[in-house]
Design a protein around this motif. Structure first.
Motif, short mmCIF file in Angstrom:
data_model
loop_
_atom_site.label_atom_id
_atom_site.label_comp_id
_atom_site.label_asym_id
_atom_site.label_seq_id
_atom_site.Cartn_x
_atom_site.Cartn_y
_atom_site.Cartn_z
N ILE A 272 0.83 -1.21 0.00
CA ILE A 272 0.00 0.00 0.00
C ILE A 272 0.86 1.25 0.00
O ILE A 272 0.61 2.21 -0.74
CB ILE A 272 -0.95 0.00 1.22
CG1 ILE A 272 -1.98 -1.12 1.08
CG2 ILE A 272 -1.66 1.34 1.35
CD1 ILE A 272 -2.90 -1.26 2.27
N LEU A 273 1.92 1.25 0.83
CA LEU A 273 2.82 2.40 0.88
C LEU A 273 3.51 2.61 -0.47
O LEU A 273 3.70 3.74 -0.92
CB LEU A 273 3.87 2.20 1.97
CG LEU A 273 3.35 2.26 3.42
CD1 LEU A 273 4.47 1.95 4.40
CD2 LEU A 273 2.75 3.63 3.72
N SER A 274 3.87 1.50 -1.12
CA SER A 274 4.49 1.59 -2.44
C SER A 274 3.53 2.20 -3.46
O SER A 274 3.92 3.04 -4.28
CB SER A 274 4.93 0.20 -2.91
OG SER A 274 5.42 0.24 -4.23
N LEU A 275 2.27 1.77 -3.41
CA LEU A 275 1.26 2.32 -4.31
C LEU A 275 1.06 3.82 -4.08
O LEU A 275 0.97 4.61 -5.02
CB LEU A 275 -0.07 1.60 -4.13
CG LEU A 275 -0.25 0.27 -4.86
CD1 LEU A 275 -1.63 -0.29 -4.56
CD2 LEU A 275 -0.06 0.44 -6.35
N LEU A 276 0.96 4.19 -2.81
CA LEU A 276 0.77 5.61 -2.48
C LEU A 276 1.95 6.44 -2.94
O LEU A 276 1.78 7.55 -3.47
CB LEU A 276 0.57 5.76 -0.96
CG LEU A 276 -0.73 5.21 -0.40
CD1 LEU A 276 -0.73 5.29 1.13
CD2 LEU A 276 -1.93 5.97 -0.97
N LEU A 277 3.15 5.90 -2.75
CA LEU A 277 4.35 6.60 -3.19
C LEU A 277 4.36 6.78 -4.70
O LEU A 277 4.64 7.87 -5.21
CB LEU A 277 5.59 5.82 -2.74
CG LEU A 277 6.95 6.42 -3.12
CD1 LEU A 277 7.15 7.76 -2.43
CD2 LEU A 277 8.08 5.46 -2.75
N GLN A 278 4.01 5.72 -5.42
CA GLN A 278 3.99 5.79 -6.89
C GLN A 278 2.89 6.73 -7.38
O GLN A 278 3.09 7.44 -8.38
CB GLN A 278 3.80 4.39 -7.47
CG GLN A 278 4.99 3.48 -7.28
CD GLN A 278 4.77 2.11 -7.89
OE1 GLN A 278 4.38 1.99 -9.04
NE2 GLN A 278 5.02 1.07 -7.12
N LEU B 234 12.81 3.01 -4.00
CA LEU B 234 12.04 3.02 -2.76
C LEU B 234 10.82 2.11 -2.85
O LEU B 234 10.47 1.41 -1.88
CB LEU B 234 11.60 4.45 -2.42
CG LEU B 234 12.71 5.42 -2.00
CD1 LEU B 234 12.14 6.82 -1.81
CD2 LEU B 234 13.38 4.94 -0.72
N SER B 235 10.17 2.09 -4.01
CA SER B 235 9.00 1.23 -4.20
C SER B 235 9.37 -0.25 -4.07
O SER B 235 8.65 -1.04 -3.46
CB SER B 235 8.36 1.48 -5.57
OG SER B 235 7.83 2.78 -5.64
N SER B 236 10.51 -0.61 -4.66
CA SER B 236 10.97 -2.00 -4.56
C SER B 236 11.25 -2.39 -3.11
O SER B 236 10.91 -3.50 -2.68
CB SER B 236 12.25 -2.19 -5.39
OG SER B 236 12.00 -1.93 -6.75
N LEU B 237 11.84 -1.47 -2.36
CA LEU B 237 12.13 -1.74 -0.96
C LEU B 237 10.84 -1.90 -0.15
O LEU B 237 10.74 -2.78 0.71
CB LEU B 237 12.98 -0.61 -0.37
CG LEU B 237 14.42 -0.50 -0.90
CD1 LEU B 237 15.11 0.74 -0.35
CD2 LEU B 237 15.21 -1.74 -0.57
N LEU B 238 9.85 -1.05 -0.44
CA LEU B 238 8.59 -1.11 0.30
C LEU B 238 7.83 -2.41 0.01
O LEU B 238 7.28 -3.04 0.91
CB LEU B 238 7.71 0.10 -0.06
CG LEU B 238 8.16 1.45 0.50
CD1 LEU B 238 7.34 2.59 -0.10
CD2 LEU B 238 8.05 1.47 2.02
N VAL B 239 7.80 -2.80 -1.25
CA VAL B 239 7.09 -4.03 -1.64
C VAL B 239 7.73 -5.26 -0.99
O VAL B 239 7.04 -6.23 -0.65
CB VAL B 239 7.08 -4.18 -3.17
CG1 VAL B 239 6.59 -5.56 -3.58
CG2 VAL B 239 6.20 -3.12 -3.81
N SER B 240 9.03 -5.22 -0.77
CA SER B 240 9.73 -6.36 -0.19
C SER B 240 9.57 -6.46 1.33
O SER B 240 10.01 -7.44 1.92
CB SER B 240 11.22 -6.30 -0.53
OG SER B 240 11.83 -5.16 0.06
#
Length: 201
Positions: free
Chosen positions: A100-106, A192-198
């Motif tokens: 969710i954080l990755s989606l919001l960031l993107q 950052l998105s890759s790190l959040l998804v992981s």
């Protein structure tokens, strides 16, 4: 099992609803660009459905620059995040906080990236017009100047402080900074998105 199936069905339904609502918002935005189309009675039902949501973002000064209004982009980005989140829940049965954080960031970056790209293109086009001395397109240059003035002022004020710069120097500096921010920001957000998804939670 039944509870999980119910959650999946509800999530899939909400994903479809948000996607359809996004399409209605897009139609509404396009109609406002056509003279006398956005206010006709046959379109009132569309306005009643979409305007309260779109107006919420339109009131935020963050998405306005002179005569330009970029708030529909932000509104559609939020709907996109919601739709993807619901679709993920419907498919996997769960969604992690990192996702969710990755989606919001993107979504937030997509708005910023569009603005950076838009202003960068405007600056480059204006730079070409200025150096080529295409005076016959004065009306176009006036529109671009209005769109760019505030952004270029802030960039040049940050870089040169109170030092006086020529229009050409300010235009080149602004264009370079905008392009660098767009490229570097895209790479950083991807990392950052890759790190959040992981993240495991």
């Amino acid at each position: 099992m039944e509870a999980q199936m119910a959650i999946n069905i509800i999530a899939r339904f909400l994903s479809i609803v948000t996607t359809l609502y996004s399409l209605l918002c897009i139609v509404r935005v396009f109609l406002t660009w056509i003279p006398n189309q956005g206010t006709r009675s046959r379109n009132n039902w569309l306005a009643r459905i979409t305007d309260p949501y779109l107006d919420f973002f339109s009131r935020l000064s963050l998405f306005r620059a002179e005569r330009l209004d970029f708030s529909p982009i932000a509104a559609l980005a939020v709907l996109s995040v919601a739709s993807i989140t619901f679709a993920t829940i419907a498919t996997t049965g769960f969604v992690t906080l990192g996702f969710i954080l990755s989606l919001l960031l993107q979504a937030a970056w997509s708005v910023v990236a569009f603005l950076l790209s838009f202003y960068a293109v405007c600056a480059v086009v204006r730079l070409i017009g200025y150096t080529a001395r295409l005076g016959r397109l004065k009306s176009l240059w006036d529109i671009l100047d209005v769109a760019l003035n505030r952004v270029l002022y802030r960039i040049n004020h940050f870089i040169y402080r109170r030092k006086a710069v020529t229009y050409l120097q300010g235009l080149v500096t602004g264009a370079v900074v905008l392009v660098v921010l767009r490229v570097a920001g895209g790479l950083l957000i991807k990392l950052l998105s890759s790190l959040l998804v992981s993240l495991p939670f």
